[in-house]
Motif scaffolding. Sequence first.
Motif, PDB file in Angstrom:
ATOM      1  N   ALA A  33       0.834  -1.208   0.000  1.00 43.51           N
ATOM      2  CA  ALA A  33       0.000   0.000   0.000  1.00 43.51           C
ATOM      3  C   ALA A  33       0.864   1.252   0.000  1.00 43.51           C
ATOM      4  N   GLY A  34       1.964   1.217   0.755  1.00 45.34           N
ATOM      5  CA  GLY A  34       2.845   2.365   0.823  1.00 45.34           C
ATOM      6  C   GLY A  34       3.478   2.692  -0.522  1.00 45.34           C
ATOM      7  N   VAL A  35       4.057   1.679  -1.170  1.00 45.59           N
ATOM      8  CA  VAL A  35       4.730   1.948  -2.445  1.00 45.59           C
ATOM      9  C   VAL A  35       3.729   2.332  -3.533  1.00 45.59           C
ATOM     10  N   LEU A  36       2.575   1.696  -3.535  1.00 48.25           N
ATOM     11  CA  LEU A  36       1.577   2.025  -4.553  1.00 48.25           C
ATOM     12  C   LEU A  36       1.005   3.423  -4.357  1.00 48.25           C
ATOM     13  N   ALA A  37       0.954   3.871  -3.106  1.00 50.09           N
ATOM     14  CA  ALA A  37       0.466   5.225  -2.838  1.00 50.09           C
ATOM     15  C   ALA A  37       1.379   6.289  -3.444  1.00 50.09           C
ATOM     16  N   CYS A  38       2.642   5.930  -3.674  1.00 49.25           N
ATOM     17  CA  CYS A  38       3.574   6.871  -4.309  1.00 49.25           C
ATOM     18  C   CYS A  38       3.197   7.148  -5.757  1.00 49.25           C
ATOM     19  N   PHE A  39       2.474   6.205  -6.381  1.00 44.89           N
ATOM     20  CA  PHE A  39       2.148   6.323  -7.800  1.00 44.89           C
ATOM     21  C   PHE A  39       0.644   6.438  -8.056  1.00 44.89           C
ATOM     22  N   LEU A  40      -0.142   5.754  -7.226  1.00 45.90           N
ATOM     23  CA  LEU A  40      -1.585   5.664  -7.451  1.00 45.90           C
ATOM     24  C   LEU A  40      -2.339   6.048  -6.178  1.00 45.90           C
ATOM     25  N   PRO A  41      -2.176   7.276  -5.711  1.00 38.72           N
ATOM     26  CA  PRO A  41      -2.784   7.652  -4.422  1.00 38.72           C
ATOM     27  C   PRO A  41      -4.298   7.526  -4.402  1.00 38.72           C
ATOM     28  N   LEU A  42      -4.968   7.880  -5.500  1.00 43.66           N
ATOM     29  CA  LEU A  42      -6.425   7.784  -5.526  1.00 43.66           C
ATOM     30  C   LEU A  42      -6.875   6.331  -5.434  1.00 43.66           C
ATOM     31  N   CYS A  43      -6.223   5.457  -6.179  1.00 44.11           N
ATOM     32  CA  CYS A  43      -6.577   4.035  -6.158  1.00 44.11           C
ATOM     33  C   CYS A  43      -6.348   3.433  -4.774  1.00 44.11           C
ATOM     34  N   VAL A  44      -5.243   3.808  -4.133  1.00 42.00           N
ATOM     35  CA  VAL A  44      -4.966   3.308  -2.790  1.00 42.00           C
ATOM     36  C   VAL A  44      -5.999   3.852  -1.808  1.00 42.00           C
ATOM     37  N   GLY A  45      -6.397   5.109  -1.982  1.00 37.95           N
ATOM     38  CA  GLY A  45      -7.440   5.677  -1.125  1.00 37.95           C
ATOM     39  C   GLY A  45      -8.753   4.912  -1.239  1.00 37.95           C
ATOM     40  N   ILE A  46      -9.136   4.573  -2.462  1.00 40.26           N
ATOM     41  CA  ILE A  46     -10.362   3.793  -2.684  1.00 40.26           C
ATOM     42  C   ILE A  46     -10.226   2.415  -2.044  1.00 40.26           C
ATOM     43  N   ALA A  47      -9.044   1.808  -2.201  1.00 37.52           N
ATOM     44  CA  ALA A  47      -8.806   0.481  -1.623  1.00 37.52           C
ATOM     45  C   ALA A  47      -8.861   0.516  -0.100  1.00 37.52           C
ATOM     46  N   LEU A  48      -8.348   1.584   0.500  1.00 39.66           N
ATOM     47  CA  LEU A  48      -8.379   1.708   1.962  1.00 39.66           C
ATOM     48  C   LEU A  48      -9.810   1.826   2.483  1.00 39.66           C
ATOM     49  N   ALA A  64      -9.480  -5.215  -0.472  1.00 40.09           N
ATOM     50  CA  ALA A  64      -8.808  -3.958  -0.804  1.00 40.09           C
ATOM     51  C   ALA A  64      -7.907  -4.126  -2.014  1.00 40.09           C
ATOM     52  N   LEU A  65      -7.198  -5.247  -2.083  1.00 40.99           N
ATOM     53  CA  LEU A  65      -6.319  -5.499  -3.227  1.00 40.99           C
ATOM     54  C   LEU A  65      -7.117  -5.596  -4.517  1.00 40.99           C
ATOM     55  N   THR A  66      -8.228  -6.309  -4.480  1.00 40.04           N
ATOM     56  CA  THR A  66      -9.080  -6.429  -5.663  1.00 40.04           C
ATOM     57  C   THR A  66      -9.614  -5.070  -6.094  1.00 40.04           C
ATOM     58  N   THR A  67     -10.030  -4.278  -5.115  1.00 35.25           N
ATOM     59  CA  THR A  67     -10.529  -2.929  -5.402  1.00 35.25           C
ATOM     60  C   THR A  67      -9.444  -2.078  -6.044  1.00 35.25           C
ATOM     61  N   LEU A  68      -8.227  -2.195  -5.519  1.00 32.86           N
ATOM     62  CA  LEU A  68      -7.122  -1.417  -6.076  1.00 32.86           C
ATOM     63  C   LEU A  68      -6.841  -1.816  -7.526  1.00 32.86           C
ATOM     64  N   LEU A  69      -6.833  -3.110  -7.794  1.00 33.94           N
ATOM     65  CA  LEU A  69      -6.564  -3.580  -9.159  1.00 33.94           C
ATOM     66  C   LEU A  69      -7.618  -3.056 -10.139  1.00 33.94           C
ATOM     67  N   VAL A  70      -8.873  -3.161  -9.750  1.00 37.76           N
ATOM     68  CA  VAL A  70      -9.947  -2.700 -10.629  1.00 37.76           C
ATOM     69  C   VAL A  70      -9.833  -1.198 -10.869  1.00 37.76           C
ATOM     70  N   SER A  71      -9.624  -0.438  -9.788  1.00 40.95           N
ATOM     71  CA  SER A  71      -9.541   1.011  -9.934  1.00 40.95           C
ATOM     72  C   SER A  71      -8.308   1.427 -10.725  1.00 40.95           C
ATOM     73  N   SER A  72      -7.218   0.690 -10.566  1.00 41.06           N
ATOM     74  CA  SER A  72      -6.004   1.012 -11.319  1.00 41.06           C
ATOM     75  C   SER A  72      -6.216   0.820 -12.813  1.00 41.06           C
ATOM     76  N   PHE A  73      -6.840  -0.281 -13.194  1.00 44.99           N
ATOM     77  CA  PHE A  73      -7.086  -0.539 -14.619  1.00 44.99           C
ATOM     78  C   PHE A  73      -8.079   0.457 -15.201  1.00 44.99           C
ATOM     79  N   LEU A  74      -9.037   0.891 -14.376  1.00 47.82           N
ATOM     80  CA  LEU A  74     -10.033   1.838 -14.867  1.00 47.82           C
ATOM     81  C   LEU A  74      -9.497   3.263 -14.940  1.00 47.82           C
ATOM     82  N   LEU A  75      -8.757   3.662 -13.911  1.00 54.39           N
ATOM     83  CA  LEU A  75      -8.302   5.049 -13.826  1.00 54.39           C
ATOM     84  C   LEU A  75      -6.921   5.268 -14.434  1.00 54.39           C
TER      85      LEU A  75
END
Length: 204
Positions: A118-133, A153-164
């Motif tokens: 979550a920490g490393v991904l927040a450096c690149f995809l803060p909105l997606c990590v926020g949704i996942a949290l 949360a991981l599934t949510t992050l993957l979906v949001s990353s591919f969409l956004l």
Amino acid sequence: MSTNLILYAVAYLLGAIPFGLILARVFAKVDIKNSGSKSIGATNVLRVVKQENPRLAKILSVMTVVLDALKGVAPILVARYMGFDDSVQWAMAVLAVLGHCYSPYLGFEGGKGIATGAGVLACFLPLCVGIALIAWFLVGRLLKVSSLASLTALTTLLVSSFLLNPSLSGLNTQAPVLIIAFLVVYKHIPNIKRLFCGEEKAVI
């Protein structure tokens, strides 16, 4: 190239520091590698330490989450400040999670990669990590099962990353996100088996 290799080594070795294990030993005088799920993550810190000191368990589990996230974030931010491109930073992100999951300090065993990921991904995809949290918090509060909340949360992050972010900046691929997701899911296989068997315990 030599500087890149140094950054990769630093990311891996910092990511490998087992903060949960260290905090539990220093402040609670227990070895979480020999108790509970035997994981080095915040959930097992909470599970083991709360048997003797519930208040301390909460403090140490929060500290573990924060430190596990920061150990992945810090080297990436340094590399970013030094002007290294996204491909180097993404490689460091993957290596930090790999270090946490397979720590050379623990015989290449380790945690499950949620906080560091979550920490490393927040450096690149803060909105997606926020949704996942948000997903993690809701599932955790409702069902009280840490592994299920984390996987949701991981599934949510993957979906949001591919969409956004269908193409990650500077890479044009989702490969680093998928590698991190694979590591997290692989480390959660015992939990997934218990979930299907209805044996996973509520701990949060």
